[in-house]
Write a protein that holds these residues in place. Structure first.
Motif, PDB file in Angstrom:
ATOM      1  N   GLU A  29      -5.344  31.218 -12.477  1.00  0.00           N
ATOM      2  CA  GLU A  29      -6.132  31.011 -11.256  1.00  0.00           C
ATOM      3  C   GLU A  29      -6.598  29.565 -11.257  1.00  0.00           C
ATOM      4  O   GLU A  29      -7.281  29.129 -12.190  1.00  0.00           O
ATOM      5  N   VAL A  30      -6.223  28.824 -10.246  1.00  0.00           N
ATOM      6  CA  VAL A  30      -6.586  27.408 -10.160  1.00  0.00           C
ATOM      7  C   VAL A  30      -7.851  27.252  -9.316  1.00  0.00           C
ATOM      8  O   VAL A  30      -7.931  27.774  -8.204  1.00  0.00           O
ATOM      9  N   VAL A  31      -8.809  26.538  -9.857  1.00  0.00           N
ATOM     10  CA  VAL A  31     -10.034  26.207  -9.118  1.00  0.00           C
ATOM     11  C   VAL A  31     -10.032  24.700  -8.892  1.00  0.00           C
ATOM     12  O   VAL A  31      -9.951  23.921  -9.850  1.00  0.00           O
ATOM     13  N   HIS A  32     -10.102  24.295  -7.635  1.00  0.00           N
ATOM     14  CA  HIS A  32     -10.069  22.870  -7.296  1.00  0.00           C
ATOM     15  C   HIS A  32     -11.483  22.287  -7.304  1.00  0.00           C
ATOM     16  O   HIS A  32     -12.397  22.833  -6.693  1.00  0.00           O
ATOM     17  N   HIS A  33     -11.634  21.159  -8.009  1.00  0.00           N
ATOM     18  CA  HIS A  33     -12.913  20.457  -8.066  1.00  0.00           C
ATOM     19  C   HIS A  33     -12.741  19.047  -7.486  1.00  0.00           C
ATOM     20  O   HIS A  33     -11.702  18.411  -7.649  1.00  0.00           O
ATOM     21  N   SER A  34     -13.796  18.573  -6.856  1.00  0.00           N
ATOM     22  CA  SER A  34     -13.764  17.268  -6.190  1.00  0.00           C
ATOM     23  C   SER A  34     -14.058  16.134  -7.167  1.00  0.00           C
ATOM     24  O   SER A  34     -14.882  16.279  -8.078  1.00  0.00           O
ATOM     25  N   PHE A  35     -13.394  15.009  -6.937  1.00  0.00           N
ATOM     26  CA  PHE A  35     -13.669  13.793  -7.692  1.00  0.00           C
ATOM     27  C   PHE A  35     -13.346  12.623  -6.779  1.00  0.00           C
ATOM     28  O   PHE A  35     -12.222  12.518  -6.288  1.00  0.00           O
ATOM     29  N   GLN A  36     -14.313  11.764  -6.522  1.00  0.00           N
ATOM     30  CA  GLN A  36     -14.076  10.598  -5.670  1.00  0.00           C
ATOM     31  C   GLN A  36     -13.843   9.358  -6.518  1.00  0.00           C
ATOM     32  O   GLN A  36     -14.704   8.961  -7.306  1.00  0.00           O
ATOM     33  N   LEU A  37     -12.681   8.765  -6.348  1.00  0.00           N
ATOM     34  CA  LEU A  37     -12.363   7.551  -7.098  1.00  0.00           C
ATOM     35  C   LEU A  37     -13.239   6.389  -6.652  1.00  0.00           C
ATOM     36  O   LEU A  37     -13.595   5.530  -7.461  1.00  0.00           O
ATOM     37  N   ASP A  38     -13.590   6.350  -5.365  1.00  0.00           N
ATOM     38  CA  ASP A  38     -14.458   5.277  -4.877  1.00  0.00           C
ATOM     39  C   ASP A  38     -15.379   5.823  -3.789  1.00  0.00           C
ATOM     40  O   ASP A  38     -15.097   5.700  -2.597  1.00  0.00           O
ATOM     41  N   PRO A  39     -16.506   6.425  -4.199  1.00  0.00           N
ATOM     42  CA  PRO A  39     -17.439   6.969  -3.205  1.00  0.00           C
ATOM     43  C   PRO A  39     -18.176   5.904  -2.407  1.00  0.00           C
ATOM     44  O   PRO A  39     -18.886   6.231  -1.447  1.00  0.00           O
ATOM     45  N   SER A  40     -18.001   4.620  -2.777  1.00  0.00           N
ATOM     46  CA  SER A  40     -18.709   3.544  -2.069  1.00  0.00           C
ATOM     47  C   SER A  40     -18.045   3.164  -0.749  1.00  0.00           C
ATOM     48  O   SER A  40     -18.617   2.423   0.054  1.00  0.00           O
ATOM     49  N   PHE A  41     -16.839   3.667  -0.517  1.00  0.00           N
ATOM     50  CA  PHE A  41     -16.167   3.376   0.759  1.00  0.00           C
ATOM     51  C   PHE A  41     -17.027   3.880   1.919  1.00  0.00           C
ATOM     52  O   PHE A  41     -17.515   5.009   1.880  1.00  0.00           O
ATOM     53  N   PRO A  42     -17.213   3.090   2.964  1.00  0.00           N
ATOM     54  CA  PRO A  42     -17.949   3.576   4.139  1.00  0.00           C
ATOM     55  C   PRO A  42     -17.195   4.736   4.786  1.00  0.00           C
ATOM     56  O   PRO A  42     -15.978   4.687   4.931  1.00  0.00           O
ATOM     57  N   ARG A  43     -17.902   5.762   5.163  1.00  0.00           N
ATOM     58  CA  ARG A  43     -17.255   6.918   5.790  1.00  0.00           C
ATOM     59  C   ARG A  43     -16.658   6.543   7.139  1.00  0.00           C
ATOM     60  O   ARG A  43     -17.229   5.774   7.899  1.00  0.00           O
ATOM     61  N   GLY A  44     -15.525   7.123   7.422  1.00  0.00           N
ATOM     62  CA  GLY A  44     -14.888   6.894   8.706  1.00  0.00           C
ATOM     63  C   GLY A  44     -14.112   5.590   8.788  1.00  0.00           C
ATOM     64  O   GLY A  44     -13.482   5.307   9.806  1.00  0.00           O
ATOM     65  N   LYS A  45     -14.159   4.792   7.736  1.00  0.00           N
ATOM     66  CA  LYS A  45     -13.437   3.516   7.693  1.00  0.00           C
ATOM     67  C   LYS A  45     -12.287   3.639   6.699  1.00  0.00           C
ATOM     68  O   LYS A  45     -12.263   4.518   5.853  1.00  0.00           O
ATOM     69  N   SER A  46     -11.338   2.739   6.806  1.00  0.00           N
ATOM     70  CA  SER A  46     -10.246   2.710   5.838  1.00  0.00           C
ATOM     71  C   SER A  46      -9.693   1.296   5.732  1.00  0.00           C
ATOM     72  O   SER A  46      -9.909   0.459   6.618  1.00  0.00           O
ATOM     73  N   ARG A  47      -8.990   1.065   4.613  1.00  0.00           N
ATOM     74  CA  ARG A  47      -8.333  -0.218   4.384  1.00  0.00           C
ATOM     75  C   ARG A  47      -6.941   0.042   3.849  1.00  0.00           C
ATOM     76  O   ARG A  47      -6.709   1.068   3.192  1.00  0.00           O
ATOM     77  N   PRO A  48      -6.004  -0.869   4.107  1.00  0.00           N
ATOM     78  CA  PRO A  48      -4.671  -0.698   3.527  1.00  0.00           C
ATOM     79  C   PRO A  48      -4.746  -0.570   2.010  1.00  0.00           C
ATOM     80  O   PRO A  48      -5.422  -1.363   1.341  1.00  0.00           O
ATOM     81  N   THR A  49      -4.057   0.408   1.487  1.00  0.00           N
ATOM     82  CA  THR A  49      -4.094   0.649   0.040  1.00  0.00           C
ATOM     83  C   THR A  49      -3.599  -0.555  -0.742  1.00  0.00           C
ATOM     84  O   THR A  49      -4.107  -0.852  -1.833  1.00  0.00           O
ATOM     85  N   ARG A  50      -2.628  -1.279  -0.202  1.00  0.00           N
ATOM     86  CA  ARG A  50      -2.098  -2.444  -0.915  1.00  0.00           C
ATOM     87  C   ARG A  50      -3.196  -3.488  -1.142  1.00  0.00           C
ATOM     88  O   ARG A  50      -3.231  -4.139  -2.192  1.00  0.00           O
ATOM     89  N   GLU A  51      -4.106  -3.631  -0.189  1.00  0.00           N
ATOM     90  CA  GLU A  51      -5.212  -4.570  -0.354  1.00  0.00           C
ATOM     91  C   GLU A  51      -6.174  -4.093  -1.437  1.00  0.00           C
ATOM     92  O   GLU A  51      -6.663  -4.886  -2.244  1.00  0.00           O
ATOM     93  N   VAL A  52      -6.446  -2.795  -1.444  1.00  0.00           N
ATOM     94  CA  VAL A  52      -7.348  -2.228  -2.443  1.00  0.00           C
ATOM     95  C   VAL A  52      -6.767  -2.403  -3.844  1.00  0.00           C
ATOM     96  O   VAL A  52      -7.459  -2.801  -4.783  1.00  0.00           O
ATOM     97  N   LEU A  53      -5.476  -2.103  -3.991  1.00  0.00           N
ATOM     98  CA  LEU A  53      -4.815  -2.252  -5.286  1.00  0.00           C
ATOM     99  C   LEU A  53      -4.808  -3.709  -5.735  1.00  0.00           C
ATOM    100  O   LEU A  53      -5.015  -4.011  -6.913  1.00  0.00           O
ATOM    101  N   SER A  54      -4.551  -4.596  -4.798  1.00  0.00           N
ATOM    102  CA  SER A  54      -4.509  -6.026  -5.111  1.00  0.00           C
ATOM    103  C   SER A  54      -5.842  -6.493  -5.676  1.00  0.00           C
ATOM    104  O   SER A  54      -5.894  -7.195  -6.696  1.00  0.00           O
ATOM    105  N   GLU A  55      -6.941  -6.081  -5.034  1.00  0.00           N
ATOM    106  CA  GLU A  55      -8.264  -6.494  -5.492  1.00  0.00           C
ATOM    107  C   GLU A  55      -8.636  -5.811  -6.811  1.00  0.00           C
ATOM    108  O   GLU A  55      -9.193  -6.441  -7.713  1.00  0.00           O
ATOM    109  N   LYS A  56      -8.328  -4.518  -6.922  1.00  0.00           N
ATOM    110  CA  LYS A  56      -8.728  -3.752  -8.101  1.00  0.00           C
ATOM    111  C   LYS A  56      -8.054  -4.253  -9.364  1.00  0.00           C
ATOM    112  O   LYS A  56      -8.682  -4.340 -10.433  1.00  0.00           O
TER     113      LYS A  56
END
Length: 207
Positions: A29-56
């Motif tokens: 029985e699989v139980v799914h649990h939440s984990f946010q890699l970056d909870p600091s992201f503003p809700r409702g906004k997004s950025r290209p992943t390539r930019e995030v990876l580049s900076e990180k």
């Protein structure tokens, strides 16, 4: 199973674990649990992943593109179709809240899979509430109930508690698996590793 909905290794790890379960014939029985890699992201906004990876990782955008191309190849080797060019990153708390709602209806696995496919294969948004409601409905949830959750603070505490529990268990990233409350497995391990752990758990249970 702790994971984030925009974590490419989490989708991969989930598939490998599922193959191990099928291979071993384990009753799981699989139980799914939440984990946010970056909870600091503003809700409702997004950025290209390539930019995030580049900076990180301190890489050029071209190097970030190459990283994503390599991830597509890894996924393909495990039967997953990733299309990461143009994919965006954002705050995943609303998606996680809907997974908790889905769990109350026995639909968590279906919703998690729908969100993964939407993000990694179809490049649909997991950060826009209309998109999330539509995807949740496609996975079997009631659209009105899903929207009501997103317009409230329902399951906020549960998402936060999942993250705290993961950190208390020593998890600094995802995917992270705890099997039979005793065996921890970090990362998207191979199907063989997962199968070995499942056999160990079965043998221990048999006494």
């Amino acid at each position: 199973m702790w994971s984030d909905l925009v974590c490419p290794w989490c989708y991969l790890g989930k598939r490998r674990f599922e193959r191990a379960v099928a291979e071993v014939g384990a009753d799981v029985e699989v139980v799914h649990h939440s984990f946010q890699l970056d909870p600091s992201f503003p809700r409702g906004k997004s950025r290209p992943t390539r930019e995030v990876l580049s900076e990180k990782y301190g890489r050029t955008l071209e190097e970030a593109d190459a990283m994503e191309a390599q991830m597509e190849e890894r996924a393909a080797a495990d039967g997953l179709e990733y299309h990461l060019d143009g994919v965006h990153m954002g705050n995943t708390v609303d998606g996680h809240r809907l997974v908790h709602l889905a769990a109350s209806h026995g639909l968590a696995d279906a919703v998690v899979d729908r969100f993964y496919a939407a993000h990694f294969t179809e490049r649909r948004s997991l950060f826009d509430r209309d998109s999330l409601v539509s995807l949740a409905a496609e996975a079997g949830l009631d659209a009105a109930e899903a929207r009501a959750v997103l317009e409230s603070d329902a399951y906020e505490a549960e998402v936060a508690a999942d993250g705290e529990q993961a950190r208390a268990l020593g998890a600094s990233g995802v995917p992270f698996f705890v099997i039979d409350q005793r065996y921890g497995v970090a990362g998207a391990q191979s199907t063989e590793v997962f199968a070995q752990v499942l056999r160990q758990v079965s043998a221990a249970a048999a006494g």
